[in-house]
Scaffold this active site. Structure first.
Site, short mmCIF file in Angstrom:
data_model
loop_
_atom_site.label_atom_id
_atom_site.label_comp_id
_atom_site.label_asym_id
_atom_site.label_seq_id
_atom_site.Cartn_x
_atom_site.Cartn_y
_atom_site.Cartn_z
N GLY A 124 0.81 -1.09 0.07
CA GLY A 124 0.04 -0.08 0.08
C GLY A 124 0.81 1.17 0.00
O GLY A 124 0.26 2.32 -0.07
N GLU A 166 4.31 -6.62 1.69
CA GLU A 166 3.99 -7.18 0.39
C GLU A 166 3.76 -5.95 -0.43
O GLU A 166 2.82 -5.46 -0.97
CB GLU A 166 2.42 -7.75 0.44
CG GLU A 166 2.43 -8.81 1.46
CD GLU A 166 0.80 -9.37 1.62
OE1 GLU A 166 -0.18 -8.56 1.44
OE2 GLU A 166 0.84 -10.55 2.02
N GLY A 184 4.05 -3.55 -3.84
CA GLY A 184 3.92 -3.82 -5.10
C GLY A 184 4.29 -2.46 -5.94
O GLY A 184 5.43 -2.38 -6.32
N TYR A 238 -9.34 4.93 -12.33
CA TYR A 238 -9.21 5.64 -10.91
C TYR A 238 -9.26 6.91 -11.23
O TYR A 238 -8.70 8.01 -10.29
CB TYR A 238 -8.05 5.18 -10.32
CG TYR A 238 -7.64 3.77 -10.04
CD1 TYR A 238 -8.60 2.95 -9.54
CD2 TYR A 238 -6.47 3.23 -10.51
CE1 TYR A 238 -8.20 1.55 -9.55
CE2 TYR A 238 -6.37 1.78 -10.20
CZ TYR A 238 -7.18 1.03 -9.77
OH TYR A 238 -6.73 -0.40 -9.52
N CYS A 262 -12.96 3.16 -28.00
CA CYS A 262 -14.45 3.93 -28.11
C CYS A 262 -15.02 3.90 -26.86
O CYS A 262 -16.08 3.24 -26.57
CB CYS A 262 -15.34 3.06 -29.22
SG CYS A 262 -14.35 2.90 -30.93
N GLU A 263 -14.26 4.65 -25.94
CA GLU A 263 -15.05 4.99 -24.51
C GLU A 263 -14.63 6.54 -24.38
O GLU A 263 -13.08 6.84 -24.41
CB GLU A 263 -14.33 4.15 -23.62
CG GLU A 263 -14.54 2.53 -23.85
CD GLU A 263 -16.18 2.33 -23.52
OE1 GLU A 263 -16.57 2.78 -22.53
OE2 GLU A 263 -16.59 1.13 -23.64
N TYR A 280 0.65 -1.83 -12.13
CA TYR A 280 -0.73 -1.83 -12.58
C TYR A 280 -0.95 -1.21 -13.89
O TYR A 280 -1.95 -0.49 -14.23
CB TYR A 280 -1.41 -1.06 -11.55
CG TYR A 280 -1.38 -1.72 -10.19
CD1 TYR A 280 -1.96 -2.90 -9.81
CD2 TYR A 280 -0.72 -1.13 -9.12
CE1 TYR A 280 -1.77 -3.39 -8.70
CE2 TYR A 280 -0.33 -1.64 -8.08
CZ TYR A 280 -0.90 -2.76 -7.65
OH TYR A 280 -0.74 -3.34 -6.33
C1 LIG Z 1 -2.42 -5.11 -4.07
C2 LIG Z 1 -1.96 -5.79 -2.70
C3 LIG Z 1 -0.95 -5.60 -2.45
C4 LIG Z 1 0.14 -4.68 -3.11
O1 LIG Z 1 -0.12 -3.34 -2.75
P1 LIG Z 1 0.44 -2.02 -3.40
O2 LIG Z 1 -0.20 -0.94 -3.17
O3 LIG Z 1 0.88 -2.36 -4.76
O4 LIG Z 1 1.84 -2.08 -2.48
C5 LIG Z 1 -0.34 -6.25 -1.21
N1 LIG Z 1 -1.15 -7.12 -0.42
C6 LIG Z 1 -2.38 -7.40 -0.91
C7 LIG Z 1 -3.09 -8.59 -0.12
C8 LIG Z 1 -2.92 -7.00 -2.10
O5 LIG Z 1 -4.00 -7.12 -2.55
#
Ligand SMILES: *Cc1c(COP(=O)(O)O)cnc(C)c1O
Length: 415
Positions: A241, A275, A277, A319, A345-346, A374
């Site tokens: 997150g 976690e 991303g 978003y 076409c949107e 993403y």
């Molecule tokens: C999407 C997700 C992440 C990664 O989120 P980021 O905002 O990209 O860091 C980590 N854990 C879970 C369970 C997710 O669904």
């Protein structure tokens, strides 16, 4: 010394010394270009931020799961966070061991759970009491014990976009905080389960540390209550997150984030799983696209129409995400505000209004910045548009890591 990451050069925008127009000339557009140096730097910075506290960084595959990107992260020592059976398979093919994979997701099918149990993943992050019971039944039938964690919904506003907030009561994720301890106690008694951890993930692109810290505190409190009952956890999983800066402001300070989480978790002595991303790969990618049309409605807006749109990068349409867009080769002339739009076409197929750009001509190359996360993973075949190509720049050279999809490949599953 050559500059790393994306920088200006005599031949326009470059990545680790490679002018990226060359990639577009060779492979066509739209194409994603990723900087291996940026992925390395950001992964290491994230890992280092947690210092000596025992921790494991499980990269969230859904941000970008192109094989070459995953292999790079695997060699850096990342673990994997998979959100589907498909992501488990791809993580395995990229070299992650089952013991390096956690499996999250709000709706896991029986075959996905069976795969996770038989592989013996590090943990299946369960989202309900019912799911724990189903995992138990599969494990007992196979004569195994599955490592499980329980995802807690702490009812905290992540203060992010509503589509990517996941930790409030109204959201579908996890179990209510007040129910967590009882569900864990019941799960810990099941023969087929090894209760390993508590998990929380309250959303994505979070730019304030307070909600993340609050979530961590809530999870640690449940862990303490369980410890008092003799249920010792292996670790706590604080999800991802961390927000990044999509312009000159914004994003979350990494040091501040890590010290806030450590302040909550370190006194418990529990190891941490994280976690991330977006933080790792977001700023490591650009989407290269060519201008296919420029037009001005009389007395109205000017539209720069690209050959990339919501099919290659959905974030703006989904978003309202705002990505900086820059000409790859410097263009002379006074900048003015234009709408940069895709070919689909949107009307939502737009990268937004009032992008300050110099006059652009058909065939000009532009880069849509910070699209490493993403971006490619959310691409679709809408309008029968092929999945875009992807290239990775590493050590001063680029390689194609995903060929552009052909119509034959698109139709291969159809009769
Ligand atoms: C999407 C997700 C992440 C990664 O989120 P980021 O905002 O990209 O860091 C980590 N854990 C879970 C369970 C997710 O669904």
């Amino acid at each position: 010394m050559t500059e790393t990451g994306f920088h200006d050069s005599e031949e326009g925008l470059a990545c680790d010394g490679v002018p990226i127009a060359r990639v577009a000339d060779a492979e066509g557009t739209p194409i994603y270009v990723y900087a291996a140096s940026v992925i390395r730097d950001r992964f290491r910075a994230f890992d280092d931020a947690f210092g000596a506290h025992p921790h494991a960084v499980h990269y969230a595959l859904k941000a970008n799961s192109t094989l070459a990107v995953l292999r790079l992260l695997q060699t850096l020592g990342a673990g994997a966070d998979a959100n589907s059976g498909g992501e488990i398979d791809v993580a395995r093919r990229a070299g992650f061991l089952p013991s390096q994979i956690v499996f999250t997701g709000v709706g896991k099918r029986p075959d996905e759970l069976a795969k996770a149990v038989s592989l013996g993943l590090k943990a299946i992050n369960a989202e309900s009491a019912g799911e724990l019971a189903r995992i138990d039944a599969i494990a007992v039938a196979e004569g195994k014990q599955a490592n499980v964690a329980l995802r807690v919904n702490p009812d905290i506003e992540a203060m992010s976009h509503p589509h990517i907030s996941t930790g409030a009561h109204r959201n579908k994720f996890g179990v209510a905080l007040g129910e967590a301890a009882a569900i864990c106690r019941e799960a810990a008694m099941r023969r087929g389960l090894r209760f390993a951890a508590l998990h929380v993930h309250i959303g994505s692109q979070i730019e304030q540390v307070a909600p993340l810290r609050q979530a961590a505190r809530a999870v640690v409190e449940v862990a303490r209550a369980l410890a008092a009952d003799g249920i010792a956890l292996d670790y706590v999983d604080m999800g991802g997150g961390v927000g990044i800066a999509y312009d000159d402001t914004g994003g979350l300070d990494l040091a501040e984030y890590a010290s806030a989480l450590l302040a909550e978790v370190a006194p418990s002595g529990l190891p941490l799983v994280l976690e991330p991303g977006r933080f790792v790969v977001g700023p490591a990618g650009v989407l290269l696209s060519r201008v296919v049309d420029v037009k001005t409605h009389p007395g109205g807006r000017t539209f720069v129409v690209l050959d990339a749109g919501m099919t290659e990068c959905l974030r703006s349409a989904l978003y309202g995400a705002r990505h900086r867009i820059v000409p790859v080769t410097a263009r002379v002339g006074t900048a003015s505000g234009v709408d940069v739009v895709g070919p689909v076409c949107e009307s939502s197929d737009s990268f937004g209004s009032d992008h300050q750009l110099p006059p652009l001509a058909v065939d000009d190359l532009v880069a849509i910045l910070d699209t490493g996360a993403y971006g490619a993973t959310m691409a679709s075949n809408y309008n029968r548009r092929p999945m875009p190509a992807e290239a990775l720049v590493d050590g001063g050279a680029w390689t194609l890591i995903r060929r552009r999809q052909t119509i034959d490949a698109m139709l291969a599953q159809e009769s």
